[in-house]
Motif scaffolding. Structure first.
Motif, PDB file in Angstrom:
ATOM      1  N   VAL A  88      -1.994 -56.094  10.119  1.00  0.00           N
ATOM      2  CA  VAL A  88      -1.699 -55.534  11.439  1.00  0.00           C
ATOM      3  C   VAL A  88      -2.038 -56.520  12.551  1.00  0.00           C
ATOM      4  O   VAL A  88      -1.295 -56.654  13.534  1.00  0.00           O
ATOM      5  N   LEU A  89      -3.152 -57.249  12.400  1.00  0.00           N
ATOM      6  CA  LEU A  89      -3.597 -58.148  13.458  1.00  0.00           C
ATOM      7  C   LEU A  89      -2.873 -59.489  13.455  1.00  0.00           C
ATOM      8  O   LEU A  89      -2.641 -60.082  14.504  1.00  0.00           O
ATOM      9  N   LYS A  90      -2.511 -59.987  12.275  1.00  0.00           N
ATOM     10  CA  LYS A  90      -1.957 -61.336  12.185  1.00  0.00           C
ATOM     11  C   LYS A  90      -0.431 -61.378  12.085  1.00  0.00           C
ATOM     12  O   LYS A  90       0.169 -62.431  12.309  1.00  0.00           O
ATOM     13  N   SER A  91       0.187 -60.277  11.707  1.00  0.00           N
ATOM     14  CA  SER A  91       1.655 -60.259  11.624  1.00  0.00           C
ATOM     15  C   SER A  91       2.192 -59.137  12.499  1.00  0.00           C
ATOM     16  O   SER A  91       1.566 -58.083  12.623  1.00  0.00           O
ATOM     17  N   GLN A  92       3.338 -59.389  13.081  1.00  0.00           N
ATOM     18  CA  GLN A  92       3.972 -58.358  13.901  1.00  0.00           C
ATOM     19  C   GLN A  92       4.965 -57.531  13.096  1.00  0.00           C
ATOM     20  O   GLN A  92       5.349 -56.446  13.513  1.00  0.00           O
ATOM     21  N   VAL A  93       5.382 -58.065  11.960  1.00  0.00           N
ATOM     22  CA  VAL A  93       6.332 -57.350  11.110  1.00  0.00           C
ATOM     23  C   VAL A  93       6.034 -57.715   9.661  1.00  0.00           C
ATOM     24  O   VAL A  93       5.619 -58.836   9.366  1.00  0.00           O
ATOM     25  N   SER A  94       6.223 -56.758   8.777  1.00  0.00           N
ATOM     26  CA  SER A  94       6.005 -57.025   7.355  1.00  0.00           C
ATOM     27  C   SER A  94       7.050 -56.284   6.533  1.00  0.00           C
ATOM     28  O   SER A  94       7.674 -55.331   6.998  1.00  0.00           O
ATOM     29  N   ILE A  95       7.225 -56.763   5.307  1.00  0.00           N
ATOM     30  CA  ILE A  95       8.140 -56.115   4.373  1.00  0.00           C
ATOM     31  C   ILE A  95       7.303 -55.310   3.398  1.00  0.00           C
ATOM     32  O   ILE A  95       6.412 -55.850   2.738  1.00  0.00           O
ATOM     33  N   VAL A 114      -1.722 -50.528  18.500  1.00  0.00           N
ATOM     34  CA  VAL A 114      -0.515 -51.351  18.446  1.00  0.00           C
ATOM     35  C   VAL A 114       0.541 -50.640  17.610  1.00  0.00           C
ATOM     36  O   VAL A 114       0.280 -49.622  16.975  1.00  0.00           O
ATOM     37  N   LYS A 115       1.730 -51.196  17.623  1.00  0.00           N
ATOM     38  CA  LYS A 115       2.829 -50.709  16.794  1.00  0.00           C
ATOM     39  C   LYS A 115       3.159 -51.814  15.799  1.00  0.00           C
ATOM     40  O   LYS A 115       3.394 -52.965  16.199  1.00  0.00           O
ATOM     41  N   HIS A 116       3.166 -51.485  14.515  1.00  0.00           N
ATOM     42  CA  HIS A 116       3.472 -52.484  13.499  1.00  0.00           C
ATOM     43  C   HIS A 116       4.883 -52.224  12.967  1.00  0.00           C
ATOM     44  O   HIS A 116       5.202 -51.125  12.513  1.00  0.00           O
ATOM     45  N   ALA A 117       5.723 -53.270  13.022  1.00  0.00           N
ATOM     46  CA  ALA A 117       7.100 -53.134  12.547  1.00  0.00           C
ATOM     47  C   ALA A 117       7.177 -53.456  11.072  1.00  0.00           C
ATOM     48  O   ALA A 117       6.472 -54.347  10.566  1.00  0.00           O
ATOM     49  N   ILE A 118       8.020 -52.737  10.350  1.00  0.00           N
ATOM     50  CA  ILE A 118       8.207 -53.006   8.927  1.00  0.00           C
ATOM     51  C   ILE A 118       9.691 -52.983   8.570  1.00  0.00           C
ATOM     52  O   ILE A 118      10.507 -52.371   9.250  1.00  0.00           O
ATOM     53  N   TYR A 119      10.011 -53.702   7.491  1.00  0.00           N
ATOM     54  CA  TYR A 119      11.249 -53.509   6.760  1.00  0.00           C
ATOM     55  C   TYR A 119      10.885 -52.778   5.484  1.00  0.00           C
ATOM     56  O   TYR A 119       9.865 -53.078   4.853  1.00  0.00           O
ATOM     57  N   LEU A 120      11.713 -51.857   5.074  1.00  0.00           N
ATOM     58  CA  LEU A 120      11.556 -51.229   3.765  1.00  0.00           C
ATOM     59  C   LEU A 120      12.398 -52.018   2.772  1.00  0.00           C
ATOM     60  O   LEU A 120      13.621 -52.076   2.886  1.00  0.00           O
ATOM     61  N   TYR A 150       6.974 -48.897  13.299  1.00  0.00           N
ATOM     62  CA  TYR A 150       8.361 -48.970  13.743  1.00  0.00           C
ATOM     63  C   TYR A 150       9.191 -49.466  12.565  1.00  0.00           C
ATOM     64  O   TYR A 150       8.990 -50.589  12.081  1.00  0.00           O
ATOM     65  N   LEU A 151      10.098 -48.631  12.083  1.00  0.00           N
ATOM     66  CA  LEU A 151      10.959 -49.008  10.963  1.00  0.00           C
ATOM     67  C   LEU A 151      12.108 -49.846  11.506  1.00  0.00           C
ATOM     68  O   LEU A 151      13.083 -49.332  12.047  1.00  0.00           O
ATOM     69  N   LYS A 152      11.963 -51.148  11.349  1.00  0.00           N
ATOM     70  CA  LYS A 152      12.920 -52.085  11.917  1.00  0.00           C
ATOM     71  C   LYS A 152      14.242 -52.085  11.162  1.00  0.00           C
ATOM     72  O   LYS A 152      15.310 -52.257  11.738  1.00  0.00           O
ATOM     73  N   GLY A 153      14.166 -51.915   9.833  1.00  0.00           N
ATOM     74  CA  GLY A 153      15.388 -51.929   9.041  1.00  0.00           C
ATOM     75  C   GLY A 153      15.100 -51.984   7.562  1.00  0.00           C
ATOM     76  O   GLY A 153      13.975 -51.729   7.109  1.00  0.00           O
ATOM     77  N   PHE A 189      19.566 -48.570  11.962  1.00  0.00           N
ATOM     78  CA  PHE A 189      18.739 -49.741  11.754  1.00  0.00           C
ATOM     79  C   PHE A 189      19.208 -50.890  12.648  1.00  0.00           C
ATOM     80  O   PHE A 189      20.390 -51.222  12.681  1.00  0.00           O
ATOM     81  N   ASN A 190      18.247 -51.508  13.328  1.00  0.00           N
ATOM     82  CA  ASN A 190      18.574 -52.665  14.162  1.00  0.00           C
ATOM     83  C   ASN A 190      18.804 -53.921  13.335  1.00  0.00           C
ATOM     84  O   ASN A 190      19.618 -54.773  13.696  1.00  0.00           O
ATOM     85  N   SER A 191      18.056 -54.046  12.236  1.00  0.00           N
ATOM     86  CA  SER A 191      18.121 -55.275  11.446  1.00  0.00           C
ATOM     87  C   SER A 191      18.264 -54.960   9.968  1.00  0.00           C
ATOM     88  O   SER A 191      17.640 -54.024   9.457  1.00  0.00           O
ATOM     89  N   ILE A 192      19.076 -55.757   9.294  1.00  0.00           N
ATOM     90  CA  ILE A 192      19.189 -55.701   7.841  1.00  0.00           C
ATOM     91  C   ILE A 192      18.916 -57.108   7.324  1.00  0.00           C
ATOM     92  O   ILE A 192      19.702 -58.026   7.534  1.00  0.00           O
ATOM     93  N   SER A 193      17.759 -57.262   6.693  1.00  0.00           N
ATOM     94  CA  SER A 193      17.359 -58.559   6.147  1.00  0.00           C
ATOM     95  C   SER A 193      17.921 -58.652   4.732  1.00  0.00           C
ATOM     96  O   SER A 193      17.337 -58.149   3.774  1.00  0.00           O
ATOM     97  N   GLY A 194      19.070 -59.312   4.624  1.00  0.00           N
ATOM     98  CA  GLY A 194      19.880 -59.184   3.423  1.00  0.00           C
ATOM     99  C   GLY A 194      19.468 -60.011   2.229  1.00  0.00           C
ATOM    100  O   GLY A 194      19.975 -59.807   1.135  1.00  0.00           O
ATOM    101  N   GLY A 195      18.559 -60.989   2.405  1.00  0.00           N
ATOM    102  CA  GLY A 195      18.181 -61.791   1.257  1.00  0.00           C
ATOM    103  C   GLY A 195      17.678 -63.155   1.666  1.00  0.00           C
ATOM    104  O   GLY A 195      17.222 -63.358   2.802  1.00  0.00           O
TER     105      GLY A 195
END
Length: 358
Positions: A88-95, A114-120, A150-153, A189-195
């Protein structure tokens, strides 16, 4: 002692070329620095040319104090219970893949204000990690209720475990799946991290649809796509090299062939790299064996090598990653004026065209 030669100019060129190609397709590139051990100079260079988000799999390699508030770090590996606060402290988004971990991240984010963003992560066909397709809708409905998340995508992966290449059919069905999840959950979803680098070949000629982000590591640092292990012709494949020096030269006997040859002992060994993944730059040289701290090399018909001469090796992904994580191997950073002239001006122009963080 072995030495790594890190050509920052070639990495910069690769990064700009890849970003230019992907941005033309509406795809954002996230550099993944885990195979270079989160090298500080490499990460700083990537920040300087406009990459606001860098991905890592080790929390210790992430930059905690950012130069600019827009800079972000992405954690691309699931978090253990003792890592929750640092994620939570060192990354703003995680998978992430496990709801219990996502719940713990939520609780910590709320605690820290804070709000932590994630990709599922969705397990499409790689089999290494990810939520199973039939449970994604249920998980999304639970995640969107969390106040600190925050579920980014959604995220997908290929070629990390099973050597099954992504296909055009995968792209079609992934897009159907994304739209189905959105329809069933009411979430857009705002973002799709496809690979990763394995999707680059498809990205060159196929419309990726909703996929608007790729996590790129191997292509950036080695110049290879990972579906077919093919070199991408417009990229440098020698941005990072390993070298060692000759300790001994003696005539030896190939017992199987009963032939004499001249053998050099080089001070690179199994403690320094993955021997099966290195290849001498000079094609006439042949690695005939190794030990923990030495390589045995057949010098062929060459008679000009001397004690102390440097032998340089190209690295595959495994050998690159192991060597860059070895703290005892010194790094020689190179800035090539010729390459810098090639990309002078290109950097400033193209970085303004990067797809910004949503």
């Amino acid at each position: 002692m072995p030495q790594l030669h890190v050509n920052l100019s070639k990495i910069k060129y690769n990064a700009m070329a890849l970003q230019h190609m992907l941005s033309a397709q509406g795809v954002r590139m996230i550099p993944v620095t885990k195979c270079v051990g989160g090298d500080i100079k490499v990460r700083e260079m990537l920040r300087d040319i406009g990459f606001s988000t860098l991905a890592e799999s080790r929390l210790s390699k992430m930059t905690h104090h950012q130069k600019q508030p827009t800079q972000q770090d992405m954690m691309i590996k699931g978090a253990l219970p003792n890592e929750i606060e640092d994620v939570v402290l060192k990354s703003q988004v995680s998978i992430q893949t496990e709801f219990s971990t996502i719940q713990a991240l939520n609780d910590m984010a709320v605690q820290k204000g804070v709000k932590h963003a994630i990709y599922l992560m969705v397990d499409w066909k790689d089999g290494r990690e990810g939520a199973l397709t039939y449970e994604v809708v249920h998980l999304v409905k639970k995640i969107i209720k969390l106040k600190g998340i925050y579920l980014k995508g959604l995220a997908f992966n290929f070629m990390c475990f099973r050597p099954i290449q992504p296909t055009e059919e995968d792209i079609v069905y992934m897009n159907y799946f994304i739209e189905s999840v959105e329809r069933d959950t009411g979430v857009r979803f705002n973002s799709i991290s496809g690979g990763n680098s394995s999707l680059l070949t498809l990205a060159m000629y196929t419309d990726l649809g909703r996929i608007n982000e790729l996590r790129i590591g191997e292509a950036l640092f080695r110049g290879y796509e990972t579906s077919y292990n093919m070199r991408l012709p417009y990229l440098y494949d020698d941005a990072i090299l390993l070298s060692g020096r000759i300790l001994e030269i003696k005539p030896r006997l190939d017992i199987e062939k009963r032939q004499a040859y001249m053998q050099a002992i080089v001070d690179v060994g199994q403690l320094d790299t993955v021997i099966d993944g290195i290849q001498p730059i000079e094609s006439h040289l042949k690695i005939v064996g190794s030990s923990s701290d030495a390589l045995m090399i057949d010098l062929g018909h060459s008679d000009y090598y001397q004690i102390g001469d440097e032998i340089t090796f190209q690295l595959n992904y495994s050998s690159l990653a192991q060597s860059m994580h070895m703290p005892h191997i010194p790094k020689n950073y190179i800035e090539d004026k010729g390459i810098e002239q090639l990309i002078n001006g290109f950097v400033e122009i193209k970085k303004n065209n990067f797809i910004k963080q949503s």
